[in-house]
Design an enzyme around this catalytic site. Structure first.
Site, PDB file in Angstrom:
ATOM      1  N   TYR A  67       0.847  -1.189   0.000  1.00 10.01           N
ATOM      2  CA  TYR A  67       0.000   0.000   0.000  1.00 10.01           C
ATOM      3  C   TYR A  67       0.883   1.240   0.000  1.00 10.01           C
ATOM      4  O   TYR A  67       1.725   1.421   0.885  1.00 10.01           O
ATOM      5  CB  TYR A  67      -0.916   0.006   1.223  1.00 10.01           C
ATOM      6  CG  TYR A  67      -1.841   1.194   1.277  1.00 10.01           C
ATOM      7  CD1 TYR A  67      -2.812   1.383   0.304  1.00 10.01           C
ATOM      8  CD2 TYR A  67      -1.745   2.131   2.306  1.00 10.01           C
ATOM      9  CE1 TYR A  67      -3.667   2.469   0.345  1.00 10.01           C
ATOM     10  CE2 TYR A  67      -2.598   3.223   2.359  1.00 10.01           C
ATOM     11  CZ  TYR A  67      -3.559   3.388   1.373  1.00 10.01           C
ATOM     12  OH  TYR A  67      -4.401   4.470   1.408  1.00 10.01           O
ATOM     13  N   ARG A 106     -10.227  -0.495 -23.353  1.00 16.99           N
ATOM     14  CA  ARG A 106     -11.439   0.140 -23.880  1.00 16.99           C
ATOM     15  C   ARG A 106     -11.248   1.652 -23.898  1.00 16.99           C
ATOM     16  O   ARG A 106     -10.236   2.163 -23.424  1.00 16.99           O
ATOM     17  CB  ARG A 106     -12.635  -0.203 -22.989  1.00 16.99           C
ATOM     18  CG  ARG A 106     -12.410   0.158 -21.525  1.00 16.99           C
ATOM     19  CD  ARG A 106     -13.607  -0.178 -20.656  1.00 16.99           C
ATOM     20  NE  ARG A 106     -13.319  -0.078 -19.232  1.00 16.99           N
ATOM     21  CZ  ARG A 106     -13.264   1.044 -18.541  1.00 16.99           C
ATOM     22  NH1 ARG A 106     -13.466   2.214 -19.155  1.00 16.99           N
ATOM     23  NH2 ARG A 106     -13.006   1.041 -17.250  1.00 16.99           N
ATOM     24  N   VAL A 148     -13.896   7.199 -20.031  1.00 14.71           N
ATOM     25  CA  VAL A 148     -14.695   8.420 -19.952  1.00 14.71           C
ATOM     26  C   VAL A 148     -13.834   9.666 -20.166  1.00 14.71           C
ATOM     27  O   VAL A 148     -14.254  10.628 -20.812  1.00 14.71           O
ATOM     28  CB  VAL A 148     -15.398   8.506 -18.578  1.00 14.71           C
ATOM     29  CG1 VAL A 148     -16.124   9.830 -18.425  1.00 14.71           C
ATOM     30  CG2 VAL A 148     -16.372   7.347 -18.408  1.00 14.71           C
TER      31      VAL A 148
END
Length: 216
Positions: free
Chosen positions: A67, A157, A160
């Protein structure tokens, strides 16, 4: 690597060092994510993350990563044709998020300098060329305070936020995607240069006080 049980998870966490983050192997959108800071915390969160992954994606498989504190979410747009040509563009900064969902994207990032930008573009172009990538895609990274970058995933893909890349490069990515699908050669010049600055802000259909989805 998918983790089979808590014993294996403990070994990996001890090896890479706490804090670590549990992620759903089949996941996305922040589902199945759990930050753990100790062995006790890992024992508590491991089954919860598995159950959440199973509920959300029908697959309880999970894995662990280191993390990173105060990391930036940086992504690189790439396009490849069916003839082996690939081209990567300058970064999009996607660090402003809520519940692991992007709220604001901008390009260029105020954090990324030209040296790091070139490294990111080079890494993405080499990776895309190696796998024979075709059409549009986005390689996503975390970048730490020392400006060291870590690969997260590839979104295969249109995303947005692609219009902000179009605006600063004066290109049409969707038109190019259609032409590539038809078998055309990549038409963009490898010498394209970034000009100006572009920001996209997402509008979410939510209640302004409770943030519960509210489509109207």
């Amino acid at each position: 690597k998918v983790i089979e049980d808590i014993a294996e998870a403990k070994k990996i966490a001890q090896k890479i060092g706490y804090p670590v983050i549990i992620k759903a192997a089949a996941g996305g959108g922040g589902k199945g994510l759990r930050v753990v800071r100790s062995t006790t915390n890992l024992e508590e969160q491991f089954p919860i993350a598995q159950n959440e992954a199973k509920t959300a994606f029908g697959d309880s498989s999970i894995y662990l990563e280191k993390y990173l504190l105060k990391a930036r979410h940086i992504e690189i747009q790439v396009v490849g044709d069916k003839k082996g040509n690939v081209l990567a563009f300058g970064e999009r900064e996607c660090s402003i998020q809520r519940k692991h969902q992007k709220l604001l994207e901008e390009t260029p990032s105020p954090f990324i300098d030209e040296k790091l930008r070139r490294k990111l573009i080079k890494a993405v172009q080499e990776a895309a060329h190696f796998i024979g990538y075709q059409s549009l895609g986005t390689f996503e990274f975390l970048v730490d305070e020392r400006k060291k970058f870590y690969f997260m995933e590839v979104n295969t893909r249109v995303q947005v936020e692609h219009p902000i890349t179009e605006m600063v490069y004066a290109i049409d990515l969707i038109k190019e995607q259609i032409k590539i699908a038809a078998g055309d050669k990549l038409s963009f010049s490898p010498h394209l240069r970034l000009h100006g600055h572009s920001i996209e802000c997402r509008i979410n259909a939510e209640d302004a006080e409770t943030f519960i989805p509210s489509p109207g």
